[in-house]
Design an enzyme around this catalytic site. Structure first.
Site, PDB file in Angstrom:
ATOM      1  N   ASP A  82       0.827  -1.209   0.000  1.00  0.00           N
ATOM      2  CA  ASP A  82       0.000   0.000   0.000  1.00  0.00           C
ATOM      3  C   ASP A  82       0.861   1.258   0.000  1.00  0.00           C
ATOM      4  OD1 ASP A  82      -1.953  -1.882   0.274  1.00  0.00           O
ATOM      5  OD2 ASP A  82      -2.840  -1.051   2.094  1.00  0.00           O
TER       6      ASP A  82
ATOM      7  N   ALA B 224       3.345  -1.868   9.620  1.00  0.00           N
ATOM      8  CA  ALA B 224       2.832  -2.836  10.600  1.00  0.00           C
ATOM      9  C   ALA B 224       3.520  -4.175  10.397  1.00  0.00           C
ATOM     10  CB  ALA B 224       1.324  -3.042  10.427  1.00  0.00           C
TER      11      ALA B 224
ATOM     12  N   THR C 140      -8.257  -2.521   9.983  1.00  0.00           N
ATOM     13  CA  THR C 140      -8.463  -3.729   9.174  1.00  0.00           C
ATOM     14  C   THR C 140      -9.750  -4.475   9.501  1.00  0.00           C
ATOM     15  OG1 THR C 140      -7.622  -5.982   8.880  1.00  0.00           O
ATOM     16  CG2 THR C 140      -6.933  -4.875  10.860  1.00  0.00           C
TER      17      THR C 140
ATOM     18  N   GLU D 284      -9.824  -7.475   9.914  1.00  0.00           N
ATOM     19  CA  GLU D 284      -9.477  -8.512  10.898  1.00  0.00           C
ATOM     20  C   GLU D 284     -10.016  -8.152  12.282  1.00  0.00           C
ATOM     21  OE1 GLU D 284      -7.522 -11.649  10.869  1.00  0.00           O
ATOM     22  OE2 GLU D 284      -8.467 -11.399   8.927  1.00  0.00           O
TER      23      GLU D 284
ATOM     24  N   TYR E   6      -2.659 -10.230  15.765  1.00  0.00           N
ATOM     25  CA  TYR E   6      -2.642  -9.099  14.821  1.00  0.00           C
ATOM     26  C   TYR E   6      -3.940  -8.297  14.935  1.00  0.00           C
ATOM     27  CZ  TYR E   6      -3.253  -6.711  10.310  1.00  0.00           C
ATOM     28  OH  TYR E   6      -3.507  -5.787   9.330  1.00  0.00           O
TER      29      TYR E   6
ATOM     30  N   LYS F 195      -4.314  -4.409  16.168  1.00  0.00           N
ATOM     31  CA  LYS F 195      -4.922  -3.393  15.296  1.00  0.00           C
ATOM     32  C   LYS F 195      -6.132  -2.740  15.965  1.00  0.00           C
ATOM     33  CE  LYS F 195      -2.747  -3.093  11.246  1.00  0.00           C
ATOM     34  NZ  LYS F 195      -2.252  -1.846  10.661  1.00  0.00           N
TER      35      LYS F 195
HETATM   36  P1  NDP Z   1       2.897  -4.857   3.903  1.00  0.00           P
HETATM   37  O1  NDP Z   1       3.191  -6.000   4.792  1.00  0.00           O
HETATM   38  O2  NDP Z   1       3.108  -4.999   2.427  1.00  0.00           O
HETATM   39  O3  NDP Z   1       3.753  -3.593   4.387  1.00  0.00           O
HETATM   40  C1  NDP Z   1       3.993  -3.336   5.732  1.00  0.00           C
HETATM   41  C2  NDP Z   1       5.056  -2.261   5.854  1.00  0.00           C
HETATM   42  O4  NDP Z   1       5.355  -2.018   7.234  1.00  0.00           O
HETATM   43  C3  NDP Z   1       6.391  -2.620   5.179  1.00  0.00           C
HETATM   44  O5  NDP Z   1       6.889  -1.480   4.525  1.00  0.00           O
HETATM   45  C4  NDP Z   1       7.261  -2.971   6.381  1.00  0.00           C
HETATM   46  O6  NDP Z   1       8.641  -2.804   6.155  1.00  0.00           O
HETATM   47  C5  NDP Z   1       6.767  -1.945   7.390  1.00  0.00           C
HETATM   48  N1  NDP Z   1       7.172  -2.243   8.772  1.00  0.00           N
HETATM   49  C6  NDP Z   1       7.015  -3.406   9.451  1.00  0.00           C
HETATM   50  N2  NDP Z   1       7.514  -3.282  10.684  1.00  0.00           N
HETATM   51  C7  NDP Z   1       7.998  -2.011  10.799  1.00  0.00           C
HETATM   52  C8  NDP Z   1       8.635  -1.280  11.836  1.00  0.00           C
HETATM   53  N3  NDP Z   1       8.898  -1.830  13.036  1.00  0.00           N
HETATM   54  N4  NDP Z   1       8.989   0.013  11.609  1.00  0.00           N
HETATM   55  C9  NDP Z   1       8.748   0.582  10.414  1.00  0.00           C
HETATM   56  N5  NDP Z   1       8.173  -0.062   9.385  1.00  0.00           N
HETATM   57  C10 NDP Z   1       7.786  -1.349   9.579  1.00  0.00           C
HETATM   58  O7  NDP Z   1       1.394  -4.403   4.195  1.00  0.00           O
HETATM   59  P2  NDP Z   1       0.311  -3.745   3.221  1.00  0.00           P
HETATM   60  O8  NDP Z   1       0.959  -2.711   2.401  1.00  0.00           O
HETATM   61  O9  NDP Z   1      -0.491  -4.820   2.592  1.00  0.00           O
HETATM   62  O10 NDP Z   1      -0.654  -3.062   4.283  1.00  0.00           O
HETATM   63  C11 NDP Z   1      -0.453  -1.715   4.720  1.00  0.00           C
HETATM   64  C12 NDP Z   1      -1.112  -1.521   6.068  1.00  0.00           C
HETATM   65  O11 NDP Z   1      -2.505  -1.763   5.956  1.00  0.00           O
HETATM   66  C13 NDP Z   1      -0.623  -2.468   7.164  1.00  0.00           C
HETATM   67  O12 NDP Z   1      -0.649  -1.746   8.370  1.00  0.00           O
HETATM   68  C14 NDP Z   1      -1.648  -3.577   7.185  1.00  0.00           C
HETATM   69  O13 NDP Z   1      -1.692  -4.174   8.439  1.00  0.00           O
HETATM   70  C15 NDP Z   1      -2.905  -2.792   6.864  1.00  0.00           C
HETATM   71  N6  NDP Z   1      -3.955  -3.504   6.181  1.00  0.00           N
HETATM   72  C16 NDP Z   1      -3.687  -4.183   5.028  1.00  0.00           C
HETATM   73  C17 NDP Z   1      -4.693  -4.801   4.317  1.00  0.00           C
HETATM   74  C18 NDP Z   1      -4.433  -5.554   3.067  1.00  0.00           C
HETATM   75  O14 NDP Z   1      -5.322  -6.319   2.646  1.00  0.00           O
HETATM   76  N7  NDP Z   1      -3.309  -5.356   2.408  1.00  0.00           N
HETATM   77  C19 NDP Z   1      -6.101  -4.725   4.800  1.00  0.00           C
HETATM   78  C20 NDP Z   1      -6.270  -3.945   6.002  1.00  0.00           C
HETATM   79  C21 NDP Z   1      -5.230  -3.358   6.649  1.00  0.00           C
HETATM   80  P3  NDP Z   1       9.527  -3.972   5.455  1.00  0.00           P
HETATM   81  O15 NDP Z   1       9.343  -3.769   3.984  1.00  0.00           O
HETATM   82  O16 NDP Z   1      10.898  -3.656   5.933  1.00  0.00           O
HETATM   83  O17 NDP Z   1       8.993  -5.280   5.939  1.00  0.00           O
HETATM   84  P1  GDR Z   2      -5.444 -12.312   5.912  1.00  0.00           P
HETATM   85  O1  GDR Z   2      -4.707 -12.661   4.545  1.00  0.00           O
HETATM   86  O2  GDR Z   2      -5.091 -13.228   7.002  1.00  0.00           O
HETATM   87  O3  GDR Z   2      -6.907 -12.172   5.574  1.00  0.00           O
HETATM   88  O4  GDR Z   2      -4.811 -10.887   6.249  1.00  0.00           O
HETATM   89  P2  GDR Z   2      -4.004 -13.988   4.010  1.00  0.00           P
HETATM   90  O5  GDR Z   2      -3.921 -13.806   2.545  1.00  0.00           O
HETATM   91  O6  GDR Z   2      -2.753 -14.301   4.750  1.00  0.00           O
HETATM   92  O7  GDR Z   2      -5.070 -15.131   4.382  1.00  0.00           O
HETATM   93  C1  GDR Z   2      -6.388 -15.131   3.862  1.00  0.00           C
HETATM   94  C2  GDR Z   2      -7.073 -16.431   4.220  1.00  0.00           C
HETATM   95  O8  GDR Z   2      -6.509 -17.493   3.462  1.00  0.00           O
HETATM   96  C3  GDR Z   2      -6.324 -18.619   4.302  1.00  0.00           C
HETATM   97  N1  GDR Z   2      -5.271 -19.477   3.764  1.00  0.00           N
HETATM   98  C4  GDR Z   2      -3.976 -19.136   3.638  1.00  0.00           C
HETATM   99  N2  GDR Z   2      -3.340 -17.981   3.924  1.00  0.00           N
HETATM  100  C5  GDR Z   2      -2.010 -17.908   3.648  1.00  0.00           C
HETATM  101  N3  GDR Z   2      -1.365 -16.760   3.875  1.00  0.00           N
HETATM  102  N4  GDR Z   2      -1.318 -18.976   3.148  1.00  0.00           N
HETATM  103  C6  GDR Z   2      -1.923 -20.176   2.861  1.00  0.00           C
HETATM  104  O9  GDR Z   2      -1.288 -21.121   2.409  1.00  0.00           O
HETATM  105  C7  GDR Z   2      -3.320 -20.248   3.113  1.00  0.00           C
HETATM  106  N5  GDR Z   2      -4.239 -21.221   2.938  1.00  0.00           N
HETATM  107  C8  GDR Z   2      -5.414 -20.744   3.337  1.00  0.00           C
HETATM  108  C9  GDR Z   2      -5.971 -17.999   5.655  1.00  0.00           C
HETATM  109  O10 GDR Z   2      -6.172 -18.962   6.679  1.00  0.00           O
HETATM  110  C10 GDR Z   2      -6.919 -16.820   5.684  1.00  0.00           C
HETATM  111  O11 GDR Z   2      -8.166 -17.197   6.191  1.00  0.00           O
HETATM  112  C11 GDR Z   2      -4.615  -9.904   5.245  1.00  0.00           C
HETATM  113  C12 GDR Z   2      -3.408  -9.049   5.648  1.00  0.00           C
HETATM  114  O12 GDR Z   2      -3.095  -8.171   4.600  1.00  0.00           O
HETATM  115  C13 GDR Z   2      -3.723  -8.237   6.891  1.00  0.00           C
HETATM  116  O13 GDR Z   2      -2.641  -7.335   7.146  1.00  0.00           O
HETATM  117  C14 GDR Z   2      -5.007  -7.459   6.649  1.00  0.00           C
HETATM  118  O14 GDR Z   2      -5.331  -6.710   7.788  1.00  0.00           O
HETATM  119  C15 GDR Z   2      -6.145  -8.401   6.285  1.00  0.00           C
HETATM  120  O15 GDR Z   2      -5.770  -9.106   5.112  1.00  0.00           O
HETATM  121  C16 GDR Z   2      -7.437  -7.661   5.992  1.00  0.00           C
END
Ligand code: NDP
Ligand code: GDR
Length: 344
Positions: A13, A84, A127, A129, A151, A155
């Site tokens: 993101d 995060a 989120t 979650e 997690y 959050k």
């Molecule tokens: P990513 O896992 O792709 O990115 C997370 C980012 O946080 C990375 O840049 C990571 O750095 C950084 N980070 C982790 N730990 C630290 C720390 N201690 N200090 C500074 N930076 C840190 O997540 P997304 O981009 O998918 O998601 C963005 C945000 O939205 C997150 O907070 C996630 O929990 C939340 N979210 C995501 C959803 C989704 O479906 N994608 C849905 C709802 C919420 P590094 O690259 O070094 O690991």
């Molecule tokens: P989620 O995403 O837990 O919803 O969190 P993820 O893609 O990890 O899992 C989605 C669902 O798929 C099931 N699952 C598996 N998941 C993974 N990763 N690997 C597998 O092999 C697998 N098989 C089945 C999981 O059990 C789960 O139910 C994501 C993250 O981006 C969070 O940071 C964010 O907040 C939420 O989405 C909304």
């Protein structure tokens, strides 16, 4: 010129949001944590890593002093806290680290804003979650929370602190409750990208079979590029608030598997149940998918489906890309990357 600070700029993101804001003429500070190997592949993928309006700056979310210095140095109009420990599965093994980064981390930024400049607008990446165990379908801003992972709990704490700083100190602190959003920039450990990457490898003869956990869970998956625009709009609103962003459609992991194999030209069929379930190629019987219990979680979120009507009416935001289009977009990107031997 507006100045934005994005934490987690190396994540999915963060990279899309940086691109969005740069296109709008913002000066963007992208905060990243120090690692032994730099991790800017997403910024490079989007072609923004050398943009002169993007300044990359080291920052760790767990350090209060670092948060204060960061805000003091950048003097942002808007702060988007996207950093995060974001992987739900890992949070069961590292609950304390997850609490420190994902739960307490945002409070360091809120404190820095409270101390230095209460006019700064703050976005917290909350989120779906937090809804966890199903209390209502679809879920909206008024649905009770019941997180099912460390997690989700972390959050939820950060979400309520965001609301609390809004109500206690008049800070423009907004919480975006985003449902799952995916893209070619998704980390490979998350299930959609794991699937499209593995299907691409199977198609190219680089892998025989994919291993997954629970196929029955349902998620509301949208396209990340559209969701970061929703974040931006939240900080342009007249009042701080909490908003759900979602597609209002839910599908099982199994549905997504079928979709991805179909897009690659396979006809995957299933037999067996739970840990004995396999997916096989309908044309030659070859096993394409096995269940591995190690990918099951101690507690699961069974069903997420969001109701984004508030964002629609207040922000004029709507998810546009269908899951089929998103799946194809990700698969095509993974076919290309794997055929070039890319490591991300
Ligand atoms: P990513 O896992 O792709 O990115 C997370 C980012 O946080 C990375 O840049 C990571 O750095 C950084 N980070 C982790 N730990 C630290 C720390 N201690 N200090 C500074 N930076 C840190 O997540 P997304 O981009 O998918 O998601 C963005 C945000 O939205 C997150 O907070 C996630 O929990 C939340 N979210 C995501 C959803 C989704 O479906 N994608 C849905 C709802 C919420 P590094 O690259 O070094 O690991
Ligand atoms: P989620 O995403 O837990 O919803 O969190 P993820 O893609 O990890 O899992 C989605 C669902 O798929 C099931 N699952 C598996 N998941 C993974 N990763 N690997 C597998 O092999 C697998 N098989 C089945 C999981 O059990 C789960 O139910 C994501 C993250 O981006 C969070 O940071 C964010 O907040 C939420 O989405 C909304």
């Amino acid at each position: 010129m507006k100045v934005a600070l994005i934490t987690g700029v190396t994540g999915q993101d963060g990279a899309y949001l940086a691109q969005n804001l740069l296109e709008r003429g913002y000066l963007v500070y992208g905060a990243y944590r120090r690692t032994s190997t730099v991790n800017f592949w997403r910024l490079e993928f989007l072609g923004i890593d050398k943009n002169p309006q993007l300044h990359l700056i080291e920052y760790d979310l767990t350090d209060l002093g670092s948060a204060i210095r960061l805000i003091e140095f950048c003097k942002p109009n808007e702060v988007y806290n996207l950093a995060a420990q974001s992987f739900v599965g890992v949070s069961f093994d590292q609950p304390v680290t997850t609490a420190e980064i994902t739960g307490i981390g945002p409070v360091h930024l809120l404190e820095a804003i409270r101390i230095l400049d209460r006019n700064i607008r703050f976005y917290q990446a909350s989120t779906s979650e937090m809804f966890g165990k199903v209390q209502a379908v679809p879920q909206n801003e008024n649905t009770p929370f019941y997180p099912r992972s460390p997690y989700g709990v972390a959050k939820l704490y950060a979400h309520w602190m965001t609301v609390n700083y809004r109500e206690s100190y008049g800070i423009f602190a907004t919480s975006g409750i985003l449902f799952n959003h995916e893209s070619p920039l998704r980390g490979r450990e998350f299930v959609t990208r794991k699937i499209t990457d593995s299907v691409a490898k199977i198609k190219l003869g680089l892998l025989d079979c994919i291993e997954l956990g629970n196929l029955d869970v349902k998620r509301d998956w949208g396209y990340a590029k559209e969701y970061v625009e929703g974040m931006r709009r939240m900080l342009q609103a007249s009042e701080p608030d909490s908003f759900v962003l979602a597609t209002n459609r839910t599908e099982t992991v199994r549905d997504f598997v079928i979709m991805a194999f179909k897009a690659a030209g396979f006809d995957i069929l299933f037999r067996g149940e739970n840990e004995n379930e396999i997916g096989y190629d309908g044309s030659n019987g070859k096993v394409l998918l096995r269940i591995n219990p190690k990918f099951y979680r101690p507690a699961e979120v069974e069903l997420l489906m969001g109701d984004p009507s508030k964002a629609r009416s207040a922000l004029d935001w709507k998810a546009e890309t269908s899951l089929e289009q998103l799946c194809k977009l990700m698969l095509d990107s993974d076919l290309k990357r794997n055929s070039l031997g890319a490591s991300f």
